[in-house]
Motif scaffolding. Sequence first.
Motif, short mmCIF file in Angstrom:
data_model
loop_
_atom_site.label_atom_id
_atom_site.label_comp_id
_atom_site.label_asym_id
_atom_site.label_seq_id
_atom_site.Cartn_x
_atom_site.Cartn_y
_atom_site.Cartn_z
N VAL A 36 -13.09 -66.54 17.07
CA VAL A 36 -13.52 -65.24 16.58
C VAL A 36 -14.25 -64.50 17.70
O VAL A 36 -14.87 -65.12 18.58
CB VAL A 36 -14.44 -65.37 15.35
N THR A 37 -14.19 -63.19 17.67
CA THR A 37 -14.86 -62.36 18.67
C THR A 37 -16.30 -62.11 18.24
O THR A 37 -16.55 -61.64 17.13
CB THR A 37 -14.15 -61.01 18.83
N ILE A 38 -17.24 -62.45 19.10
CA ILE A 38 -18.66 -62.24 18.83
C ILE A 38 -19.10 -60.87 19.32
O ILE A 38 -19.75 -60.11 18.60
CB ILE A 38 -19.52 -63.33 19.48
N LEU A 39 -18.76 -60.55 20.55
CA LEU A 39 -19.11 -59.25 21.10
C LEU A 39 -18.25 -58.95 22.31
O LEU A 39 -17.62 -59.85 22.89
CB LEU A 39 -20.60 -59.16 21.44
N VAL A 40 -18.23 -57.69 22.67
CA VAL A 40 -17.61 -57.24 23.92
C VAL A 40 -18.74 -56.70 24.77
O VAL A 40 -19.42 -55.74 24.38
CB VAL A 40 -16.53 -56.17 23.68
N ASP A 41 -18.96 -57.33 25.91
CA ASP A 41 -20.14 -57.02 26.72
C ASP A 41 -20.07 -55.62 27.32
O ASP A 41 -20.99 -54.83 27.22
CB ASP A 41 -20.30 -58.07 27.82
N ILE A 46 -17.41 -48.41 27.51
CA ILE A 46 -17.76 -48.95 26.20
C ILE A 46 -18.73 -50.09 26.42
O ILE A 46 -18.51 -50.96 27.28
CB ILE A 46 -16.52 -49.48 25.44
N SER A 47 -19.82 -50.10 25.67
CA SER A 47 -20.83 -51.14 25.89
C SER A 47 -21.20 -51.85 24.60
O SER A 47 -21.22 -51.25 23.53
CB SER A 47 -22.10 -50.53 26.51
N ASP A 48 -21.47 -53.14 24.72
CA ASP A 48 -22.13 -53.92 23.68
C ASP A 48 -21.53 -53.76 22.29
O ASP A 48 -22.23 -53.39 21.35
CB ASP A 48 -23.62 -53.54 23.62
N ILE A 49 -20.26 -54.05 22.15
CA ILE A 49 -19.67 -54.07 20.81
C ILE A 49 -20.03 -55.40 20.16
O ILE A 49 -19.73 -56.46 20.70
CB ILE A 49 -18.14 -53.92 20.88
N SER A 50 -20.69 -55.34 19.02
CA SER A 50 -21.08 -56.56 18.34
C SER A 50 -20.36 -56.66 17.00
O SER A 50 -20.12 -55.66 16.34
CB SER A 50 -22.60 -56.59 18.11
N THR A 98 -21.53 -52.01 15.35
CA THR A 98 -22.02 -50.81 16.02
C THR A 98 -21.37 -50.74 17.39
O THR A 98 -21.32 -51.74 18.11
CB THR A 98 -23.55 -50.84 16.16
N PHE A 99 -20.87 -49.56 17.73
CA PHE A 99 -20.15 -49.35 18.99
C PHE A 99 -20.83 -48.23 19.77
O PHE A 99 -21.29 -47.25 19.18
CB PHE A 99 -18.70 -48.94 18.74
N TYR A 100 -20.86 -48.34 21.08
CA TYR A 100 -21.42 -47.29 21.94
C TYR A 100 -20.37 -46.89 22.99
O TYR A 100 -19.85 -47.75 23.72
CB TYR A 100 -22.69 -47.78 22.64
N TYR A 101 -20.08 -45.60 23.04
CA TYR A 101 -19.06 -45.07 23.95
C TYR A 101 -19.67 -43.98 24.82
O TYR A 101 -20.44 -43.14 24.32
CB TYR A 101 -17.90 -44.46 23.17
N THR A 102 -19.31 -43.98 26.09
CA THR A 102 -19.70 -42.91 27.00
C THR A 102 -18.46 -42.09 27.35
O THR A 102 -17.49 -42.64 27.88
CB THR A 102 -20.32 -43.47 28.30
N PHE A 103 -18.50 -40.79 27.04
CA PHE A 103 -17.40 -39.88 27.34
C PHE A 103 -17.88 -38.83 28.35
O PHE A 103 -19.05 -38.44 28.34
CB PHE A 103 -16.93 -39.15 26.08
N ARG A 145 -30.67 -45.19 26.48
CA ARG A 145 -30.66 -46.48 27.18
C ARG A 145 -29.24 -46.91 27.50
O ARG A 145 -28.95 -47.39 28.61
CB ARG A 145 -31.33 -47.55 26.32
N LYS A 146 -28.35 -46.79 26.51
CA LYS A 146 -26.96 -47.19 26.72
C LYS A 146 -26.31 -46.36 27.82
O LYS A 146 -25.55 -46.87 28.66
CB LYS A 146 -26.16 -47.07 25.43
N PHE A 147 -26.59 -45.06 27.80
CA PHE A 147 -26.02 -44.18 28.82
C PHE A 147 -26.51 -44.57 30.21
O PHE A 147 -25.72 -44.67 31.15
CB PHE A 147 -26.39 -42.72 28.51
N GLU A 148 -27.82 -44.78 30.37
CA GLU A 148 -28.35 -45.13 31.68
C GLU A 148 -27.81 -46.47 32.16
O GLU A 148 -27.55 -46.64 33.35
CB GLU A 148 -29.88 -45.15 31.61
#
Length: 449
Positions: free
Chosen positions: A165-170, A360-364, A410-415, A440-443
Amino acid sequence: MLRSLLGARKCWGLVSRAAGQTRHSFEVSPAVCTVSRRHYSPPTHIKQSAVANDSGTMAEIKLEMMKRLGLEPGYHPLPKSREHLLKYQPKLEDLPARAMQDSFTSAMLPLSTDRTLQDKYVNYLGSVRLGRLLEDMDMFAAWCCHKHLKLPNLPEGVHLPYTFVTILVDRIDFTKLRASGTEDIRLSGHVSWVGTSSIEVVVWLEQMVNGSYQKLTRALFLMAARNAINTAAAPVNPIQPANDEEKVILAGGKDRKRQRQIRCAESVFNVEPNDPEQTLMYQLYKRTTPGTTLELNKRILPPNCRWMSDSYQMSTIPSFPEHRNHHNRVFGGFLMRSASEISWAAAFLYCKKRPKLEHISDISFEKPVGVDSFIKMTAYVVYTSLNYMQIMTVADVLDTQTGNQVTTNTFYYTFSAPDTVTEVLPRSYHETMWYIQGRRKFEASMGLK
């Protein structure tokens, strides 16, 4: 075989970058912020693996994994029990060490010749749908876990007593290359670190351009090995580095685990913002509050700004068996694709021009999602800087009987946008927390911290 090994030598430089964080350099003008990313190091040598590393097409990989796991084709509301496989689960001390090159493999998406496949992957401009690639990368990461496993005591003919199973995408970084929806894409990757039952996999994509493969993206997946019925953790083979390169990569995996733990502990959802961030919060309050004490309960929107509460897009998606994984739950790749597409729509509608996905950062993946679920995806613009937008997308599962909802991802994307975007501002305290977290995610994605 030779073609695959040449691909391995050509791509291996990327893997050595996995030992540290990708860095960025900035050139800032009044209208646009330009990012230059060094995704890949110069090619280096990789020794020939003892196993063949060309796994065919992604469709063939999917069938092979089902065969190894003993799964039957087609959807079955009550799938065949795998409980009899529990007795074959090995002990950690019975598992031989593996080198990273043992799990190195590659697979193809034959977009140049498969017209039916093209229709699934192409968008209206002829580019590839990145969400589809995220689905494939998730499945391919599981395949690399299969390649890493070696069970010397498993009797011949017995199916693999594991599930993954997928835990997260770093993190997922993208190059400037705009991927075509009609040219072949190659996925490559291998296991880069293991714990007792957790497995980190580095996956990267290349596309054929003018006769040679060009880099598209790279991702780090953290997978969990589970027993045959997905009720408990299962041990995996340790890693014994085969050369100095693999030693560096393995050390990087340990550091990334430590960094993940630090980020989780320091999240604004767990601890209060730091002193500079609290100063920023006060500045946001002053900017959006009238100067007179007679109107303290009134909020004002500064010029060329938008409220965060007016800057989101939402969709409710019914899931179906088509979206299932190997243990009848919603496939993590489907959630990633759905979230990326609603996030792209939110960014497009916010800036009114076609945005480019940069990071894309820290997909949990917090909770499993049933194949009969209704999934609500909400994409918020939580932070902006010059021509960049930070999107936070929340996936909730809706209870059809009670109407309650539970957050599963929760997903974080930078466009990035072609021009400077309107500044987004929070209006409530909880939106301010989203703003700080998005900042924080952007930086982090831009290499500023």
